[in-house]
Write an enzyme that holds these catalytic residues in place. Sequence first.
Site, mmCIF file in Angstrom:
data_model
loop_
_atom_site.group_PDB
_atom_site.id
_atom_site.type_symbol
_atom_site.label_atom_id
_atom_site.label_comp_id
_atom_site.label_asym_id
_atom_site.label_seq_id
_atom_site.Cartn_x
_atom_site.Cartn_y
_atom_site.Cartn_z
ATOM 1 N N SER A 125 -11.698 -3.668 2.646
ATOM 2 C CA SER A 125 -10.838 -3.135 1.590
ATOM 3 C C SER A 125 -10.491 -4.227 0.595
ATOM 4 C CB SER A 125 -9.553 -2.569 2.190
ATOM 5 O OG SER A 125 -8.717 -3.641 2.582
ATOM 6 N N LYS A 126 -9.934 -3.815 -0.510
ATOM 7 C CA LYS A 126 -9.532 -4.769 -1.533
ATOM 8 C C LYS A 126 -8.512 -5.755 -0.959
ATOM 9 C CE LYS A 126 -7.315 -4.942 -6.054
ATOM 10 N NZ LYS A 126 -7.167 -6.386 -5.950
ATOM 11 N N ARG A 127 -7.670 -5.229 -0.078
ATOM 12 C CA ARG A 127 -6.647 -6.092 0.516
ATOM 13 C C ARG A 127 -7.247 -7.248 1.324
ATOM 14 N NH1 ARG A 127 -3.625 -2.652 3.858
ATOM 15 N NH2 ARG A 127 -4.401 -0.964 2.548
ATOM 16 N N GLY A 174 -9.918 -8.814 0.598
ATOM 17 C CA GLY A 174 -10.295 -9.814 -0.398
ATOM 18 C C GLY A 174 -9.092 -10.633 -0.830
ATOM 19 N N ASP A 175 -7.977 -9.947 -1.083
ATOM 20 C CA ASP A 175 -6.762 -10.648 -1.514
ATOM 21 C C ASP A 175 -6.260 -11.581 -0.414
ATOM 22 O OD1 ASP A 175 -6.950 -9.201 -3.801
ATOM 23 O OD2 ASP A 175 -5.443 -7.699 -3.237
#
Length: 510
Positions: A261-263, A265-266
């Site tokens: 998920s994008k999270r 990556g963050d």
Amino acid sequence: MEREVRVRFAPSPTGPLHIGGVRTALYNYLFARRHGGKMILRIEDTDSQRFVPGAEEYINEALEWLGIGIDEGVREGGEYGPYKQSERRDIYRRYVKQLIDAGKAYYAFDTPGELEAKRAQVANFQYDASTRGGMRNSLAMPEQEVKALLDAGTPYVVRFLIEPGRDVVVDDLIRGKVVIKSDILDDKVLYKSADDLPTYHLANIVDDHLMLVSHVIRGEEWLPSAPLHVLLYEAFGWTDTMPSFVHLPLLLKPDGKGKLSKRDGDRLGFPVFPLEWRDPKSGNISSGYRESGYLPEAVVNFLALLGWNPGDDTEVMSMEELISKFSFEHCSKSGAKFAFEKGKWFNHTYLQAISDADLAELFKPVLLANGVNPADFSDDYISRAVGMVKSRINFVSELWGHARFFFVEPEAYEAKAVKKRWTAETPAIMAELIEVLKGLDDFSSKAAEPVVLGWIAENGYHLGNVMNAFRLAVVGECKGPHMFDISELIGCDATVARIAKAIERIRISE
Ligand code: GLU
């Protein structure tokens, strides 16, 4: 006869293309090229609620950056357009009517409120053979009433009539035959009169049929809709030209189970989008591979191996090599961990393969960003500087940290090294070194090194201390490429000036 390979990448412009979508596009492209086929880019924008301005342009730009070529599409044109679904309403209307006329789909007038009430009342309510008789639709209502509602312009949806008791077989080139009982499927909405648009399912299969798609290659999340698509092909009588299905393995979190998920990556510090994206509503910026300094070839190579392998342990492959080796036989069913560190390694590897001159060009904007005008240095100087340090970097931006001393004199000297290497005798020895260097006819690394080392030996100086003090004066710290290669490039005058400055500065700071 073998069918012409025609594949499509069919993104919905609902935001920036996720890296998983990029992999799907890539596999479509590799397969098409491998078989001399065509790659279609179809924009699936029938869900106006989720439309995001700029998303379509983003998709085009990302594919272009990565070298994923499109043969037919909105920009490219082609014989089977339009390639944007919102421009194909007439076509869908015709096919919806065809299903209704054949008794394979029906009108349903249930309002959202009524459906809501039903769901609240019946646990796991599903609109299907067991429930449709009790709902407000053209199968359960008298013909006259249906006609009256339609004449009055009452909003309706068209639902697909699913017969229970059937085994629906999806032939998937990676997963084999996937069999699903039709009982678990609901009478999916195919069209909504309110916005005169079909839903994804109808538009998707009508277009795949009309665009002569031979292989539907898409993410695993679409596997549940495949049986419905098979039944729709049957309902239209198109089974002979039904595409082969290929559902790619999921991309998983780098550290553990579950979908990437994008999270992630963050949290772990890597982009999940090919290009930087600025959300038009919130203004939030999401990082992209391009802006983070990845080379497109590295991203392509990295993504290609997330779910596929060439059958041996070859890792570094150009697009051409990937094309020549690609097949679904070597695609895995199970999810692929998004090992982003490997992505960095690919970038490192591809950077090493770039010529020093080309790398220098990529480095120029970094110089500028750090207050150095590249025009103050010759191309050859910049090339040689990057050539000396490139083995240490994963990204072009990192060249600055390793090569800055080629462009600016040290302003400070690494304290720990000063303490260790700059003794009371050092200034005098460095002053002598200046004379030795000035006396050289040939300042090349090859010529300078034996002379300087000879002078150190003759005088019985401590080799490590002298060489490190020399380095400290020129570089500012005790690391970097071979010292005499550095001094050769910087040149005699600048080298001497730096040593003189260090004698002054380091003494002053004591
Ligand atoms: N529009 C769908 C998406 O956004 C396409 C899925 C498919 O390839 O059928 O992923």
